[in-house]
Design a protein around this motif. Structure first.
Motif, PDB file in Angstrom:
ATOM      1  N   ARG A 295       0.833  -1.212   0.000  1.00  0.00           N
ATOM      2  CA  ARG A 295       0.000   0.000   0.000  1.00  0.00           C
ATOM      3  C   ARG A 295       0.865   1.258   0.000  1.00  0.00           C
ATOM      4  N   ARG A 296       1.928   1.259   0.799  1.00  0.00           N
ATOM      5  CA  ARG A 296       2.792   2.441   0.876  1.00  0.00           C
ATOM      6  C   ARG A 296       3.494   2.695  -0.452  1.00  0.00           C
ATOM      7  N   ILE A 297       3.927   1.636  -1.105  1.00  0.00           N
ATOM      8  CA  ILE A 297       4.575   1.802  -2.404  1.00  0.00           C
ATOM      9  C   ILE A 297       3.578   2.320  -3.433  1.00  0.00           C
ATOM     10  N   ALA A 298       2.392   1.722  -3.452  1.00  0.00           N
ATOM     11  CA  ALA A 298       1.376   2.092  -4.438  1.00  0.00           C
ATOM     12  C   ALA A 298       0.940   3.546  -4.305  1.00  0.00           C
ATOM     13  N   THR A 299       1.017   4.092  -3.086  1.00  0.00           N
ATOM     14  CA  THR A 299       0.590   5.474  -2.853  1.00  0.00           C
ATOM     15  C   THR A 299       1.775   6.425  -2.703  1.00  0.00           C
TER      16      THR A 299
ATOM     17  N   VAL B 167      -1.199  -4.420  -7.358  1.00  0.00           N
ATOM     18  CA  VAL B 167      -1.706  -3.126  -7.798  1.00  0.00           C
ATOM     19  C   VAL B 167      -1.007  -2.767  -9.106  1.00  0.00           C
ATOM     20  N   GLY B 168      -1.752  -2.135 -10.030  1.00  0.00           N
ATOM     21  CA  GLY B 168      -1.160  -1.730 -11.304  1.00  0.00           C
ATOM     22  C   GLY B 168      -1.642  -0.368 -11.731  1.00  0.00           C
TER      23      GLY B 168
ATOM     24  N   HIS C 265       4.795   8.272 -11.614  1.00  0.00           N
ATOM     25  CA  HIS C 265       4.927   7.394 -12.771  1.00  0.00           C
ATOM     26  C   HIS C 265       3.574   7.099 -13.400  1.00  0.00           C
ATOM     27  N   TYR C 266       2.563   6.876 -12.576  1.00  0.00           N
ATOM     28  CA  TYR C 266       1.223   6.647 -13.117  1.00  0.00           C
ATOM     29  C   TYR C 266       0.739   7.874 -13.872  1.00  0.00           C
TER      30      TYR C 266
END
Length: 291
Positions: free
Chosen positions: A221-225, A272-273, A232-233
Motif C-alpha cells: 500500500r505504501r509503495i502504491a501510494t 496493484v497496477g 509514474h502513473y
C-alpha cells in the motif's frame, strides 16, 4: 573454537581496548592490532565465500558464458525490483535461482517500505525511473525475526544503541499488531494482553503468520501510494516521457510471502497496477487456508 583459543582472543581484545595509545582512535580498532591468531580462526569462514564465488563464476561460464561481459557492456535492465527481508535465508538470488541482471533489489529488517527511509525510496525511484523495472515485489517470510520482535515485549531497562535502532525500526509493525482487526492477530493480541514478559512467537503461531502477511500488505500500500509511483502513473496516463527520456511503462506491485520451511512462495492477492490496466496472473498459489 578451542577454549584456549577463545581465551587468547578475549585477552587480545581486552589488551587492545585498554591500550592508552589507542585513546585517540575512538572510531574503531585497526585490524593490525589484533594478533594473527584471530586471522587464523576466521580464515575458514572467508574461504567459504571464496569457494562460493569460484563456483558462481564456473557456473556462469558454463551456463551463460557471455552474460557478465554483456551486462558490463550494456548495463542492466532487470524487469523486477525486489523488496525483501535482510534474513540470510531469503536471498532473492537464491530463492528465485536468478542470474545477474534479473533482479534490482533492496533488503531491510522485515521488508518494510517506509516514507522516512531514504534508501528504500531511492531504490524505488531509480528502479522505476532509470532502470525501468516492470514489477515491484514485496516479499515477507514466515518466521521473520523483525515481525516476531514486534509481537514480543520490548526490552526492559536501559536499551543500548543497537537495540534502540531495531526497536525504532519495527515500531510500524507494532502499530499494525496493535490496530489490526484480523481475527488471528486479535486472538494473539488478546492472549498477550496485560503481560510484560511476552516472548517471540513460534513460527506456526497463526497470529504471527498473519502479521507477517499484513506487514507485506502494508508495504505494498505504501509503495502504491508513494510519490514515485503516483508520478509514474501520471506519466503513464499522459504518455509523456520521464527525466531519463524513456516513455512511461507499466509498473505492477505485488505482495508475496515465502515459507522458509519448504521454499514455497504464496501470493497475497494484493497486486496493484496502473489505472485501467489488468493485473498479470500470478504464477504463485494463494496462501493455503491451513497456513
Amino acid at each position: 573454537m578451542h577454549i584456549s583459543s577463545l581465551l587468547s582472543i578475549l585477552v587480545a581484545i581486552s589488551y587492545v581496548l585498554a591500550d592508552p595509545s589507542n585513546h585517540h582512535q575512538q572510531r574503531g580498532i585497526r585490524s593490525e592490532q589484533f594478533p594473527k591468531l584471530i586471522a587464523r580462526e576466521t580464515t575458514s569462514d572467508l574461504e567459504l565465500l571464496s569457494r562460493g564465488n569460484k563456483a558462481f563464476r564456473d557456473n556462469i561460464a558454463a551456463s551463460d558464458p557471455g552474460l557478465l561481459q554483456k551486462l558490463a557492456d550494456e548495463g542492466q535492465s532487470p524487469p523486477f525490483l525486489f523488496l525483501g527481508c535482510s534474513d540470510s535465508r531469503v536471498s532473492e538470488g537464491t530463492v528465485f535461482n536468478a542470474k545477474p541482471g534479473e533482479l534490482f533489489a533492496a533488503r531491510n529488517i522485515a521488508n518494510q517500505f517506509l516514507g522516512a527511509d531514504v534508501n528504500v525510496q531511492s531504490v524505488l525511484a531509480y528502479g522505476v525511473a532509470a532502470v525501468g523495472v516492470k514489477h515491484v515485489i514485496v516479499m515477507g517470510h514466515y518466521g521473520c525475526g523483525g515481525v516476531a520482535a514486534a509481537i514480543a515485549s520490548p526490552p526492559k531497562g536501559q536499551i543500548d544503541a543497537a537495540n534502540g535502532v531495531v526497536q525504532n525500526w519495527i515500531e510500524p509493525i507494532r502499530e499494525i499488531f496493535r490496530t489490526s482487526n484480523r481475527s488471528e492477530i486479535v486472538e494473539l493480541r488478546n492472549k498477550n494482553a496485560g503481560r510484560a514478559d511476552i516472548e517471540e512467537p513460534k513460527i506456526n503461531e497463526p497470529g504471527f503468520r498473519a502479521l507477517v502477511e499484513d506487514n507485506v500488505k502494508a508495504s505494498v500500500r505504501r509503495i502504491a501510494t508513494s510519490p514515485v509511483i503516483a508520478n509514474h502513473y501520471g506519466l503513464f496516463k499522459s504518455r509523456t516521457r520521464d527525466s531519463t527520456n524513456k516513455p512511461a511503462h507499466d509498473v505492477f506491485i505485488h505482495g508475496w510471502v515465502y515459507n522458509i520451511v519448504n521454499g514455497e512462495i504464496y501470493d497475497l492477492g494484493v497486486s496493484v497496477g496502473p489505472p485501467g490496466k489488468t493485473i498479470p496472473a500470478s504464477p504463485f498459489p494463494p496462501v493455503p487456508k491451513h497456513a
